[in-house]
Design an enzyme around this catalytic site. Sequence first.
Site, PDB file in Angstrom:
ATOM      1  N   HIS A   1       0.857  -1.195   0.000  1.00 52.84           N
ATOM      2  CA  HIS A   1       0.000   0.000   0.000  1.00 52.84           C
ATOM      3  C   HIS A   1       0.894   1.245   0.000  1.00 52.84           C
ATOM      4  O   HIS A   1       1.949   1.255   0.636  1.00 52.84           O
ATOM      5  CB  HIS A   1      -0.908  -0.005   1.235  1.00 52.84           C
ATOM      6  CG  HIS A   1      -1.976   1.032   1.172  1.00 52.84           C
ATOM      7  ND1 HIS A   1      -1.718   2.363   1.409  1.00 52.84           N
ATOM      8  CD2 HIS A   1      -3.291   0.944   0.859  1.00 52.84           C
ATOM      9  CE1 HIS A   1      -2.834   3.050   1.253  1.00 52.84           C
ATOM     10  NE2 HIS A   1      -3.807   2.217   0.918  1.00 52.84           N
TER      11      HIS A   1
ATOM     12  N   GLU B   1      -3.917   2.412  -7.125  1.00 54.25           N
ATOM     13  CA  GLU B   1      -4.336   3.495  -6.241  1.00 54.25           C
ATOM     14  C   GLU B   1      -3.451   4.734  -6.451  1.00 54.25           C
ATOM     15  O   GLU B   1      -2.366   4.827  -5.876  1.00 54.25           O
ATOM     16  CB  GLU B   1      -4.219   3.054  -4.777  1.00 54.25           C
ATOM     17  CG  GLU B   1      -5.140   1.904  -4.410  1.00 54.25           C
ATOM     18  CD  GLU B   1      -5.443   1.891  -2.920  1.00 54.25           C
ATOM     19  OE1 GLU B   1      -6.644   1.881  -2.584  1.00 54.25           O
ATOM     20  OE2 GLU B   1      -4.515   1.922  -2.105  1.00 54.25           O
TER      21      GLU B   1
HETATM   22  P1  PGA Z   1      -9.641   5.974   0.287  1.00 54.44           P
HETATM   23  O1  PGA Z   1      -8.452   4.947   0.609  1.00 54.44           O
HETATM   24  O2  PGA Z   1     -10.819   5.164  -0.124  1.00 54.44           O
HETATM   25  O3  PGA Z   1      -9.849   6.706   1.582  1.00 54.44           O
HETATM   26  O4  PGA Z   1      -9.172   6.866  -0.787  1.00 54.44           O
HETATM   27  C1  PGA Z   1      -8.169   3.893  -0.235  1.00 54.44           C
HETATM   28  C2  PGA Z   1      -6.933   3.173   0.234  1.00 54.44           C
HETATM   29  O5  PGA Z   1      -5.991   3.850   0.695  1.00 54.44           O
HETATM   30  O6  PGA Z   1      -6.856   1.943   0.182  1.00 54.44           O
END
Ligand code: PGA
Length: 225
Positions: free
Chosen positions: A101, A150
């Site tokens: 992540h 992401e």
């Molecule tokens: P968010 O986070 O939905 O708050 O943007 C997603 C993540 O960091 O996995």
Amino acid sequence: MKYFVANWKANKTLEESVFWCESFLKKIKSNSNILKNIKSEEIKVIICPSFPHIQAVRSLVTKEGISVGSQDLSKVRGGKFTGETTALSLSSLIEFTLVGHSERRIFFTETEETINLKISQAIENDIQPILCVRNEKDKIDTRVNIIAYEPVKAIGTGKNEEVDKILEMKKKLRLKNQTIFLYGGSADKRNIKEYLRTGEIDGFLIGTASVNPDDFFESIESSFI
Ligand code: PGA
């Protein structure tokens, strides 16, 4: 199958985790369509609590067909490494783990080498890694079957990425066939339907909109409306 992965991050006490599960299950059970889709695996719901609450969450949700994952795991196999949580110790509790992540890459300086070791540990212990990548510069490990794209600027900001940009990035990532492609970054009930309409996005890694059980439920529900 559509994936909805709840990433609670470093939130919630034990009591709050239990309350979340009870509230979420109540919602699910009141919607026969969603319940049916979870049981038939049309929808895959994966909850990622913090380590100490995995067992409690697991005991509440798995009987309803909901899976549990961890947000991370150790790169070491085991031994004299005080404070580490190994894949082996998690293996009877979880089916999935997040790996790489951006918050771990940025705040805990996780390198590609560390991520590679974590993926190895997960696979050795029958845990499916969900590899999070920020862009095409992050290494895609070919052993991984689930990728969560992401973009950092979309995480927790309410500024979700545009559909076209996600599809462009998907091409750049050059994923192997059959890879499950998730999107994360302010994904919620406002945008999920639009993403799914493309037929190119298999589900979502949801942070902010997973902290409250009603928001998470509504995110799932929005995929049907
Ligand atoms: P968010 O986070 O939905 O708050 O943007 C997603 C993540 O960091 O996995």
